[in-house]
Design a protein around this motif. Structure first.
Motif, PDB file in Angstrom:
ATOM      1  N   SER A 177      41.755  41.842  41.579  1.00  0.00           N
ATOM      2  CA  SER A 177      41.249  43.132  41.118  1.00  0.00           C
ATOM      3  C   SER A 177      39.979  43.508  41.866  1.00  0.00           C
ATOM      4  N   TYR A 178      39.732  44.796  41.919  1.00  0.00           N
ATOM      5  CA  TYR A 178      38.471  45.319  42.430  1.00  0.00           C
ATOM      6  C   TYR A 178      37.889  46.201  41.338  1.00  0.00           C
ATOM      7  N   VAL A 179      36.909  45.663  40.623  1.00  0.00           N
ATOM      8  CA  VAL A 179      36.318  46.348  39.476  1.00  0.00           C
ATOM      9  C   VAL A 179      34.948  46.870  39.872  1.00  0.00           C
ATOM     10  N   ALA A 212      43.987  39.024  36.305  1.00  0.00           N
ATOM     11  CA  ALA A 212      43.934  40.189  37.196  1.00  0.00           C
ATOM     12  C   ALA A 212      45.177  40.252  38.080  1.00  0.00           C
ATOM     13  N   HIS A 272      47.979  43.237  38.318  1.00  0.00           N
ATOM     14  CA  HIS A 272      48.128  43.938  39.595  1.00  0.00           C
ATOM     15  C   HIS A 272      49.249  43.358  40.454  1.00  0.00           C
ATOM     16  N   ARG A 279      37.994  42.219  33.559  1.00  0.00           N
ATOM     17  CA  ARG A 279      37.176  43.382  33.872  1.00  0.00           C
ATOM     18  C   ARG A 279      35.703  43.168  33.511  1.00  0.00           C
ATOM     19  N   GLN A 305      35.846  51.065  36.778  1.00  0.00           N
ATOM     20  CA  GLN A 305      37.117  51.367  37.428  1.00  0.00           C
ATOM     21  C   GLN A 305      37.750  50.065  37.883  1.00  0.00           C
ATOM     22  N   ASP A 306      39.031  49.966  37.693  1.00  0.00           N
ATOM     23  CA  ASP A 306      39.763  48.744  38.018  1.00  0.00           C
ATOM     24  C   ASP A 306      40.973  49.108  38.860  1.00  0.00           C
ATOM     25  N   ARG A 307      41.057  48.524  40.029  1.00  0.00           N
ATOM     26  CA  ARG A 307      42.225  48.756  40.881  1.00  0.00           C
ATOM     27  C   ARG A 307      42.544  47.477  41.641  1.00  0.00           C
TER      28      ARG A 307
END
Length: 554
Positions: free
Chosen positions: A43-45, A34, A38, A108, A178-180
């Motif tokens: 990550s924030y999934v 992750a 990034h 993820r 969603q992955d950010r």
């Protein structure tokens, strides 16, 4: 008594970002992926529900156009045994931590509560930033089938079946999550106390990635996990030796900041790791006794390391107090935190008045939490220490044993005790636990990883590319000593040893013979001559006619 509030805080990210708990390298690598995607951030999934084995099986069975011929029973067995990392495998509370980290986007699909890296992913990433080539090589290897701009996945023709399955899962489930980047906590790129461990890690990663076209992906991923664990262990062993000296001196040695770039022995870090390894791996032998002594020396240093970590952390608290409450200290303009070296400067005479006042207040808070001071604390208060030293001694009384135990468990896991690739062994059962003697060993998988890294050397054409070539046994033993501090056919100069006695010589010869047997077993050595200088290690993979693009070979 449990110390309340900020009194008992211990960890300092400038020493290590790891929250000292047992590590699982599958979960560490998954979290590192992750950060690779990034650019250093976790990550924030967001997705619906927790993923279990049945969810993965259903994804396969509901898409026969992609997974043709997958029946339920076989798919369930294959998913659980080959594709997924399970917590408490085989027990009633078995749960999915996530897929094995064979592809970049496996993070993820992890269940974050079951897949905790405890900060080891951040520690690895910050070490890898020393050389952008290593980060670039890892990104291109794990995300080779991903368009960086669109994030779309296109499996290549040579992708193995496990990775193919993971890539299709990414495509099928992409619209459901969603992955950010998780930017809630900013990066804190502390300058390393010693740059050498990170430099060695980056070099070894790039050399191991050189093999990606010559070995199965699953094998290379396993080797990367072994290599990461090995270098994390060497880094923390170095900190066990370095940090107390840094606290004592109040400064980091100048040579440690540069990474000891010289090749002469005099240029090596005075705090480098030196371990004697039992190459045979059998307890009760003379070589095993030497390896036990080596491990005992290092593990006995841990309490002083715990105290030094407390000292750095509490000086950092004092620095924050001066910066935010009194304005007597300013932060560097480019960051909002203090490095360990900056915190240690507060031990100077010019800060004594403020320092004594700050830590006297902390001592009073500790005393106020006790109805009556226990005898151990009363003895500490009667030693006549200055407030800073008295306070850290109090902390060691309350929490020192706990953090020592936590660090020992974490270090054992980094040394892969009882696992493939182990650098440490300890007898199981019957007097095991803390009482059983640990000893440093050289497991076959770790030996193979070090061979693959070591047998790649610069070509003679001046191109800067690498090529595999045979290496004499004595050259390999010297490389293990000089590069990693691993001793097999001789004893370390220091770190608990003062030269080999007559009885030790026989043990060293037997240890050398055990290494030859181990090399023979894993296919890197064949007896060609009894002459020591003609005993040669042969590479398993022939690499080096031309350089691949995309990886910075240095």
């Amino acid at each position: 008594m449990a110390l309340t509030g900020s009194l008992g805080t211990f960890h300092h990210s400038g020493v290590s970002r790891i929250d000292y708990k047992p590590l699982d390298m599958d979960r560490v690598l998954t979290a590192l992926l992750a950060r690779l995607w990034h650019r250093g951030m976790p990550s924030y999934v967001t997705r619906s529900g927790t993923l279990d084995v049945e969810v993965f099986v259903k994804l396969f069975l509901d898409n026969p156009e992609v997974f043709d011929g997958f029946d339920r029973e076989t798919t369930g067995r294959w998913t659980a045994t080959h594709l997924l990392d399970l917590v408490n495998r085989g027990r009633v509370d078995e749960a999915v931590a996530g897929p094995r980290p064979l592809h970049g986007f496996t993070y993820r699909f992890r269940n974050s509560r079951k897949s905790r890296p405890y900060g080891a992913d951040e520690q690895l990433y910050e070490m890898l930033t020393v050389d952008e080539g290593a980060l670039k090589g890892l990104r291109e290897f794990f995300f080779s089938d991903v368009d960086r701009v669109t994030g779309s996945v296109v499996p290549g023709a040579g992708t193995d079946v496990e990775t193919q399955a993971l890539l299709h899962l990414v495509g099928l489930a992409g619209g459901q999550m969603q992955d950010r980047a998780d930017t809630r906590k900013p990066r804190t790129p502390y300058p390393p106390l010693c740059a050498e461990p990170a430099r060695l890690l980056c070099q070894d990663v790039m050399r191991l990635l050189y093999h990606q076209d010559h070995m199965p992906r699953t094998v290379l991923v396993d080797h990367l996990k072994t290599l990461f664990s090995f270098h994390l262990a060497l880094y923390h062993l170095r900190m066990v030796k370095l940090l107390p000296a840094v606290v004592e001196d109040g400064a980091v040695p100048a040579s440690c900041r540069t990474g000891h770039t010289g090749t002469a022995a005099a240029d090596h870090c005075p705090y480098r790791v030196r371990l004697f390894l039992d190459a045979e791996g059998t307890p009760g032998t003379p070589a095993a006794a030497l390896a036990e002594h080596s491990a005992d020396i290092w593990y006995r240093r841990i309490p002083r390391f715990i105290q030094a970590t407390y000292q750095v952390k509490k000086l950092d608290d004092f620095a924050e107090h001066l910066a935010t409450k009194t304005g007597a200290l300013s932060r560097t303009a480019s960051r909002n935190y203090f490095t360990p070296e900056e915190a240690l400067r507060l031990l100077g005479k010019s800060y004594r008045k403020d320092r004594d006042a700050f830590f006297l207040q902390r001592i009073t808070r500790v005393r106020d939490e006790e109805d009556e001071l226990p005898p151990e604390l009363r003895r500490i208060t009667q030693l006549g220490l200055d407030p800073f030293d008295e306070y850290t001694e109090m902390l060691m009384h309350y929490r020192g044993r706990y953090y020592r135990g936590q660090f020992v468990k974490c270090l054992d896991s980094m040394l892969l005790k009882h696992r493939p690739g182990a650098l440490l062994a300890q007898p199981r059962g019957g007097g095991g636990g803390e009482a059983a003697a640990r000893r440093f060993v050289l497991d076959a998988r770790l030996l193979e990883v070090l061979l693959q890294v070591s047998l790649l050397r610069a070509r003679d054409d001046g191109s800067g590319n690498l090529a595999t070539s045979p290496m004499r046994i004595d050259e390999f033993l010297a490389l293990l000593r000089d590069r990693y501090g691993l001793y097999i056919n001789r004893l370390p100069d220091g770190d608990g040893f003062s030269g080999a006695h007559l009885d030790d010589q026989a043990a060293l010869r037997a240890n050398s013979a055990a290494l030859l047997n181990r090399l023979r077993e894993i296919g890197y050595y064949q007896d060609m001559s009894d002459a020591y200088l003609t005993q040669t290690i042969t590479p398993r993979y022939a690499i080096g006619t031309t350089a691949r693009t995309g990886v910075d070979h240095r």
